[in-house]
Motif scaffolding. Sequence first.
Motif, PDB file in Angstrom:
ATOM      1  N   LYS A   8      55.027 -79.153  10.601  1.00 14.63           N
ATOM      2  CA  LYS A   8      54.155 -80.006  11.416  1.00 14.63           C
ATOM      3  C   LYS A   8      53.360 -80.936  10.514  1.00 14.63           C
ATOM      4  CE  LYS A   8      53.578 -77.048  15.417  1.00 14.63           C
ATOM      5  NZ  LYS A   8      52.654 -76.329  16.282  1.00 14.63           N
ATOM      6  N   ASN A   9      52.977 -82.084  11.071  1.00 14.98           N
ATOM      7  CA  ASN A   9      52.116 -82.982  10.326  1.00 14.98           C
ATOM      8  C   ASN A   9      50.688 -82.421  10.329  1.00 14.98           C
ATOM      9  OD1 ASN A   9      51.396 -83.466  12.989  1.00 14.98           O
ATOM     10  ND2 ASN A   9      51.422 -85.685  12.818  1.00 14.98           N
ATOM     11  N   LYS A  10      49.794 -83.017   9.543  1.00 15.02           N
ATOM     12  CA  LYS A  10      48.430 -82.502   9.408  1.00 15.02           C
ATOM     13  C   LYS A  10      47.678 -82.509  10.736  1.00 15.02           C
ATOM     14  CE  LYS A  10      44.335 -82.975   6.527  1.00 15.02           C
ATOM     15  NZ  LYS A  10      43.703 -83.709   5.423  1.00 15.02           N
ATOM     16  N   ALA A  11      47.893 -83.530  11.552  1.00 17.46           N
ATOM     17  CA  ALA A  11      47.220 -83.623  12.849  1.00 17.46           C
ATOM     18  C   ALA A  11      47.746 -82.593  13.844  1.00 17.46           C
ATOM     19  CB  ALA A  11      47.377 -85.026  13.424  1.00 17.46           C
ATOM     20  N   GLY A  12      48.948 -82.077  13.590  1.00 19.34           N
ATOM     21  CA  GLY A  12      49.532 -81.069  14.469  1.00 19.34           C
ATOM     22  C   GLY A  12      50.147 -81.618  15.739  1.00 19.34           C
ATOM     23  N   ASP A  13      50.297 -82.953  15.824  1.00 18.12           N
ATOM     24  CA  ASP A  13      50.854 -83.530  17.048  1.00 18.12           C
ATOM     25  C   ASP A  13      52.342 -83.877  16.943  1.00 18.12           C
ATOM     26  OD1 ASP A  13      50.377 -85.608  15.261  1.00 18.12           O
ATOM     27  OD2 ASP A  13      49.793 -87.036  16.822  1.00 18.12           O
ATOM     28  N   LYS A  14      52.889 -83.805  15.718  1.00 17.64           N
ATOM     29  CA  LYS A  14      54.315 -84.063  15.524  1.00 17.64           C
ATOM     30  C   LYS A  14      54.915 -82.934  14.704  1.00 17.64           C
ATOM     31  CE  LYS A  14      53.584 -89.011  15.468  1.00 17.64           C
ATOM     32  NZ  LYS A  14      53.099 -89.999  14.514  1.00 17.64           N
ATOM     33  N   GLN A  15      56.211 -82.712  14.927  1.00 17.49           N
ATOM     34  CA  GLN A  15      56.906 -81.701  14.142  1.00 17.49           C
ATOM     35  C   GLN A  15      58.251 -82.243  13.683  1.00 17.49           C
ATOM     36  OE1 GLN A  15      57.491 -78.241  16.530  1.00 17.49           O
ATOM     37  NE2 GLN A  15      59.191 -79.083  17.676  1.00 17.49           N
ATOM     38  N   ALA A  16      58.712 -81.714  12.570  1.00 17.43           N
ATOM     39  CA  ALA A  16      60.023 -82.069  12.043  1.00 17.43           C
ATOM     40  C   ALA A  16      60.839 -80.796  11.935  1.00 17.43           C
ATOM     41  CB  ALA A  16      59.877 -82.730  10.678  1.00 17.43           C
ATOM     42  N   GLU A  17      62.101 -80.896  12.311  1.00 17.09           N
ATOM     43  CA  GLU A  17      63.012 -79.755  12.246  1.00 17.09           C
ATOM     44  C   GLU A  17      64.158 -80.095  11.305  1.00 17.09           C
ATOM     45  OE1 GLU A  17      62.531 -78.013  16.732  1.00 17.09           O
ATOM     46  OE2 GLU A  17      63.836 -79.760  16.437  1.00 17.09           O
ATOM     47  N   LEU A  18      64.374 -79.238  10.337  1.00 20.75           N
ATOM     48  CA  LEU A  18      65.488 -79.373   9.404  1.00 20.75           C
ATOM     49  C   LEU A  18      66.711 -78.781  10.095  1.00 20.75           C
ATOM     50  CD1 LEU A  18      66.110 -80.213   6.444  1.00 20.75           C
ATOM     51  CD2 LEU A  18      65.712 -77.828   5.835  1.00 20.75           C
ATOM     52  N   CYS A  19      67.767 -79.575  10.193  1.00 20.00           N
ATOM     53  CA  CYS A  19      68.945 -79.175  10.957  1.00 20.00           C
ATOM     54  C   CYS A  19      70.136 -78.839  10.069  1.00 20.00           C
ATOM     55  CB  CYS A  19      69.361 -80.298  11.899  1.00 20.00           C
ATOM     56  SG  CYS A  19      68.117 -80.733  13.119  1.00 20.00           S
ATOM     57  N   ASP A  20      70.717 -77.672  10.296  1.00 22.31           N
ATOM     58  CA  ASP A  20      72.010 -77.284   9.725  1.00 22.31           C
ATOM     59  C   ASP A  20      72.060 -77.307   8.198  1.00 22.31           C
ATOM     60  OD1 ASP A  20      73.206 -77.061  12.357  1.00 22.31           O
ATOM     61  OD2 ASP A  20      73.201 -79.245  12.415  1.00 22.31           O
ATOM     62  N   VAL A  21      70.937 -77.070   7.543  1.00 21.69           N
ATOM     63  CA  VAL A  21      70.903 -77.048   6.074  1.00 21.69           C
ATOM     64  C   VAL A  21      70.338 -75.710   5.627  1.00 21.69           C
ATOM     65  CG1 VAL A  21      69.954 -78.131   4.006  1.00 21.69           C
ATOM     66  CG2 VAL A  21      70.518 -79.533   5.974  1.00 21.69           C
ATOM     67  N   PRO A  22      71.046 -74.977   4.767  1.00 24.75           N
ATOM     68  CA  PRO A  22      70.489 -73.720   4.254  1.00 24.75           C
ATOM     69  C   PRO A  22      69.302 -74.002   3.337  1.00 24.75           C
ATOM     70  CG  PRO A  22      72.536 -74.245   3.118  1.00 24.75           C
ATOM     71  CD  PRO A  22      72.368 -75.277   4.205  1.00 24.75           C
TER      72      PRO A  22
END
Length: 109
Positions: A8-22
């Motif tokens: 999540k970003n510092k503000a907590g309003d966005k998130q990033a998901e790492l896909c299909d990578v070990p």
Amino acid sequence: CNVTATAKNKAGDKQAELCDVPLSVATGKEFTADVRVSEVAGGAAVAGQTFKVAFIHVSMGHGGSKIPAVAEVANGVYQVTGLKPSMGGKWRLSLTAGADVFAFDFTVK
């Protein structure tokens, strides 16, 4: 997307998901990472971001043997290419757009 890590970003309003990578990768082997960015509330894709990317050995402070690049490949999905760790240890992939920073840690063997 098979999510292997979330940040999540510092503000907590966005998130990033790492896909299909070990989260454990081999020294000297180049890989690509897809990162899906969305709003936490409602899950809407966050498209059109211009990210700066860094892939750094955490304890040594240097990058790999290639300079990574990032491009949006779908609505809110960003592909990071040129990830090539040059030695073993803990590495961090960081994507930064303005105040938004998303970081993922990898173990390199």
